[in-house]
Write a protein that holds these residues in place. Sequence first.
Motif, short mmCIF file in Angstrom:
data_model
loop_
_atom_site.label_atom_id
_atom_site.label_comp_id
_atom_site.label_asym_id
_atom_site.label_seq_id
_atom_site.Cartn_x
_atom_site.Cartn_y
_atom_site.Cartn_z
N SER A 2 0.84 -1.19 0.00
CA SER A 2 0.00 0.00 0.00
C SER A 2 0.88 1.24 0.00
O SER A 2 2.00 1.24 0.52
CB SER A 2 -0.92 0.01 1.23
N ARG A 3 0.36 2.28 -0.61
CA ARG A 3 1.12 3.53 -0.66
C ARG A 3 1.09 4.23 0.70
O ARG A 3 0.15 4.08 1.47
CB ARG A 3 0.53 4.44 -1.73
N ARG A 5 0.50 7.33 2.93
CA ARG A 5 -0.41 8.47 2.83
C ARG A 5 0.25 9.69 3.49
O ARG A 5 0.57 9.66 4.67
CB ARG A 5 -1.76 8.16 3.49
N TYR A 36 3.42 7.31 -2.92
CA TYR A 36 2.71 8.14 -1.95
C TYR A 36 1.31 8.48 -2.43
O TYR A 36 1.10 8.79 -3.61
CB TYR A 36 3.48 9.45 -1.71
N GLU A 37 0.38 8.42 -1.51
CA GLU A 37 -0.97 8.93 -1.74
C GLU A 37 -1.09 10.25 -0.98
O GLU A 37 -0.88 10.28 0.24
CB GLU A 37 -2.01 7.94 -1.25
N VAL A 39 -2.70 13.62 0.60
CA VAL A 39 -3.90 14.23 1.19
C VAL A 39 -3.61 15.72 1.34
O VAL A 39 -2.93 16.13 2.27
CB VAL A 39 -4.24 13.61 2.56
N GLU A 99 -10.20 11.64 5.96
CA GLU A 99 -8.93 11.05 5.58
C GLU A 99 -8.04 10.72 6.79
O GLU A 99 -8.02 11.44 7.78
CB GLU A 99 -8.17 12.00 4.66
N PHE A 101 -3.82 9.42 7.57
CA PHE A 101 -2.53 9.51 6.90
C PHE A 101 -1.43 9.00 7.82
O PHE A 101 -1.63 8.82 9.02
CB PHE A 101 -2.23 10.94 6.43
N ASP A 102 -0.29 8.75 7.20
CA ASP A 102 0.84 8.14 7.91
C ASP A 102 1.88 9.16 8.35
O ASP A 102 2.60 8.94 9.32
CB ASP A 102 1.52 7.11 7.01
#
Length: 364
Positions: A2-3, A5, A36-37, A39, A99, A101-102
């Motif tokens: 998974s990308r 975030r 990367y995704e 936000v 959302e 995120f990481d």
Amino acid sequence: MSRIRVAVIYGGRSSEHSISVVSAGSVLAALDPERYEVVPVGITPAGQWLLTEADPSSLRITGRTLPEVEKGTAVVLPADPTSAHLVSVDAAVGMSVLESFDVVFPVLHGRFGEDGTIQGLLEMAGLPYVGAGVFASAAGMDKEFTKKLLRAEGLDVGEFVVLRSAQAWSLDDVASLPLPVFVKPARAGSSVGITKVTDWAQLADAVAEAFRHDHKVLVEAGVTGREVECGVLEDADGRPQASVPAEIRLVRGHDWYDFEAKYLDDACEFDVPALLPDATTAALQEAARRAFVALDCAGLARVDFFVVPGGASDGGDRIVVNEVNTMPGFTPISMYPRMWAASGVDYPTLVDRLVQAALRRGSA
């Protein structure tokens, strides 16, 4: 896999709002979509947080028109380390969790972004983030304490006087400084609120202008020298590495490096790398690393210098630290990414290294 975030936070409630927007456009465009995704979270000049659908190409200066954050879904970031989510507070959407995120890339300049405030919020929320922590951000933003810490490290910062709006001041407080002097807000950037004073009759107006932006003002002795900058970037082991330095040269229409010269009037030329003797380059890089450590920075910084040829006591070049920027500009013309590109680190790699460094610190 998974990308990752990444929340890119930009804009903000500061006089550098528009420059932050432009910087964010470049960062958004540079983040590898396969890794990367993104936000995008914009903060309006009034301080409202918006989940945006920012097109990087729209986040730029058009002519002399500066961009700003205006549209999006109203959100808040709870200071809750058990849940890294944005929560909608938009009437059209209703109260809901949006959302997650990481990691956060706070591409924010000036107050409420580069001064330790948002860093404190992210610490409370338990979110890893790019750049300096609370203390280093606050110390780097406050020019008085930047200079005090650097002076304690043995670095040359030039002469200065601090004025406070709550305390009476007079010409006698600053008259020991040689003209010209630069009067500036203690906690602002991008040359906002700065006046060059060449006659003491100009001082009162200059101080009043600076007090419009901050209740603390610095009056700095002008240094006649070359304006040179140096980037600092942590390596994979957390050690500060220095880029090649770069020199800014005013070539038209301005006698100092003010806001218009920086962003609007195409008044500058840049030597990247700077054309300096090898010994001066090495001394600048060492001073940049020492400044980074003295303020306890993390991730990145840009250290700004004046180089006075032959001005040192031993006849060498005098190196004066002007400022330490813990979140330097990332616009297409900004010196920090240009210096690292000249040092062999291109823009996408630079952004990737910063995000990865933030993730390592967050997992430590």
